[in-house]
Design a protein around this motif. Structure first.
Motif, PDB file in Angstrom:
ATOM      1  N   LYS A  30      57.470  84.799  64.224  1.00 29.26           N
ATOM      2  CA  LYS A  30      58.015  83.249  64.074  1.00 29.26           C
ATOM      3  C   LYS A  30      56.905  82.801  63.062  1.00 29.26           C
ATOM      4  O   LYS A  30      55.854  82.765  63.498  1.00 29.26           O
ATOM      5  CB  LYS A  30      57.979  82.562  65.257  1.00 29.26           C
ATOM      6  N   ARG A  47      65.160  75.706  63.790  1.00 26.81           N
ATOM      7  CA  ARG A  47      64.719  74.648  64.346  1.00 26.81           C
ATOM      8  C   ARG A  47      64.487  74.835  65.899  1.00 26.81           C
ATOM      9  O   ARG A  47      65.023  75.781  66.501  1.00 26.81           O
ATOM     10  CB  ARG A  47      65.363  73.318  64.156  1.00 26.81           C
ATOM     11  N   GLU A  48      63.513  74.206  66.330  1.00 23.07           N
ATOM     12  CA  GLU A  48      63.400  74.340  67.783  1.00 23.07           C
ATOM     13  C   GLU A  48      62.815  73.082  68.147  1.00 23.07           C
ATOM     14  O   GLU A  48      61.858  72.389  68.088  1.00 23.07           O
ATOM     15  CB  GLU A  48      62.340  75.298  68.127  1.00 23.07           C
ATOM     16  N   LYS A  65      60.455  66.804  56.280  1.00 24.76           N
ATOM     17  CA  LYS A  65      61.288  67.409  57.070  1.00 24.76           C
ATOM     18  C   LYS A  65      61.585  68.816  56.462  1.00 24.76           C
ATOM     19  O   LYS A  65      61.744  68.545  54.927  1.00 24.76           O
ATOM     20  CB  LYS A  65      62.507  66.695  57.481  1.00 24.76           C
ATOM     21  N   HIS A  87      56.543  73.771  59.981  1.00 26.46           N
ATOM     22  CA  HIS A  87      56.635  72.313  60.284  1.00 26.46           C
ATOM     23  C   HIS A  87      55.320  71.458  60.118  1.00 26.46           C
ATOM     24  O   HIS A  87      55.356  70.136  59.964  1.00 26.46           O
ATOM     25  CB  HIS A  87      57.140  71.976  61.713  1.00 26.46           C
ATOM     26  N   ASP A  88      54.282  72.028  60.090  1.00 31.29           N
ATOM     27  CA  ASP A  88      53.233  71.633  60.477  1.00 31.29           C
ATOM     28  C   ASP A  88      52.271  71.737  58.738  1.00 31.29           C
ATOM     29  O   ASP A  88      50.942  71.485  58.891  1.00 31.29           O
ATOM     30  CB  ASP A  88      52.112  71.792  61.333  1.00 31.29           C
ATOM     31  N   GLY A 129      61.073  68.765  66.479  1.00 28.34           N
ATOM     32  CA  GLY A 129      60.043  68.792  65.167  1.00 28.34           C
ATOM     33  C   GLY A 129      59.714  70.107  64.618  1.00 28.34           C
ATOM     34  O   GLY A 129      59.188  70.288  63.593  1.00 28.34           O
ATOM     35  N   ARG A 130      59.880  71.167  65.662  1.00 26.45           N
ATOM     36  CA  ARG A 130      59.466  72.596  65.024  1.00 26.45           C
ATOM     37  C   ARG A 130      60.396  73.197  64.249  1.00 26.45           C
ATOM     38  O   ARG A 130      61.364  72.959  64.687  1.00 26.45           O
ATOM     39  CB  ARG A 130      59.059  73.334  66.316  1.00 26.45           C
ATOM     40  N   ARG A 131      59.750  73.536  62.965  1.00 24.07           N
ATOM     41  CA  ARG A 131      60.565  74.203  62.020  1.00 24.07           C
ATOM     42  C   ARG A 131      59.668  75.525  61.724  1.00 24.07           C
ATOM     43  O   ARG A 131      58.555  75.530  61.612  1.00 24.07           O
ATOM     44  CB  ARG A 131      60.842  73.321  60.730  1.00 24.07           C
ATOM     45  N   PHE A 132      60.753  76.641  61.571  1.00 22.82           N
ATOM     46  CA  PHE A 132      59.903  77.853  61.291  1.00 22.82           C
ATOM     47  C   PHE A 132      61.025  78.827  60.639  1.00 22.82           C
ATOM     48  O   PHE A 132      62.162  78.497  60.461  1.00 22.82           O
ATOM     49  CB  PHE A 132      59.545  78.619  62.614  1.00 22.82           C
ATOM     50  N   THR A 175      54.993  84.209  67.453  1.00 17.26           N
ATOM     51  CA  THR A 175      54.176  83.118  66.494  1.00 17.26           C
ATOM     52  C   THR A 175      53.105  83.788  65.831  1.00 17.26           C
ATOM     53  O   THR A 175      52.233  84.376  66.618  1.00 17.26           O
ATOM     54  CB  THR A 175      54.067  82.003  67.332  1.00 17.26           C
ATOM     55  N   ASP A 202      55.503  79.275  61.479  1.00 17.89           N
ATOM     56  CA  ASP A 202      55.923  77.928  61.575  1.00 17.89           C
ATOM     57  C   ASP A 202      55.607  77.327  60.114  1.00 17.89           C
ATOM     58  O   ASP A 202      54.643  77.722  59.373  1.00 17.89           O
ATOM     59  CB  ASP A 202      54.835  77.244  62.429  1.00 17.89           C
TER      60      ASP A 202
END
Length: 168
Positions: free
Chosen positions: A93, A65-66, A57, A97-98, A69-72, A131, A95
């Motif tokens: 944007k 946050r979106e 996290k 989170h991944d 799970g998505r964080r950017f 993105t 990312d």
């Protein structure tokens, strides 16, 4: 017991941005932060701290946050970066989170900086927006000047609850 979070250095590099167009991070309150423009298309570098916990996290002043799970992180462009005369008003944007848990673990173990490179110019020749595709690397902090534009709640690097496992 509250989970201890690792404070990691993150760096976003906007490669080959459109010369003369302002870019900035987006501050916690939504304003431009660390605004800068490229003179001749040289890369723009944005440093900031992110608190990372198990899952992983991501938390911090620049992390948005979106959904669940998505964080950017936003890179603001043109008017949104504080240049009122710019013909552009956009955001990139980026990312986070991944990002692979292995890369985060290596960064925490070595006090390295997670570096994310994004294109500064879109295929149409205007500033990149929406993105953006990324290339991620780990830069060792030794010999690397890292000056975060924002700050995490705790400015000191902390152990991640005695382990280096950011995986699920």
């Amino acid at each position: 017991m509250a989970e201890k979070l690792a404070v990691l250095g993150f760096r976003i590099v906007a490669d080959e941005p459109v010369p003369g167009v302002a870019h900035s991070l987006q501050s916690k309150d939504g304003a431009p932060l660390d605004s800068k423009a490229s003179r001749d298309g040289e890369a723009l570098v944005f440093d900031f701290a992110v608190r990372v916990g198990h899952g992983p996290k991501f938390l911090g002043d620049q992390v948005r946050r979106e959904g669940k799970g998505r964080r950017f992180v936003y890179i603001r462009v043109g008017q949104l970066a504080g240049d009122e005369k710019s013909p552009w008003s956009r955001r990139m944007k980026v990312d986070v989170h991944d990002i692979a848990a292995e890369l985060l673990e290596r960064a925490a173990a070595s006090e390295g900086v997670v570096e994310i490179t994004v294109p500064g110019t879109g295929k149409d020749g205007t500033p990149a927006c929406a993105t953006v595709p990324r290339v991620m690397t780990l830069s060792l902090a030794m010999g690397l000047e890292f000056v975060p534009a924002g700050r995490a709640e705790s400015e000191e690097r902390v152990e991640f609850a005695g382990r280096r496992n950011f995986g699920k």
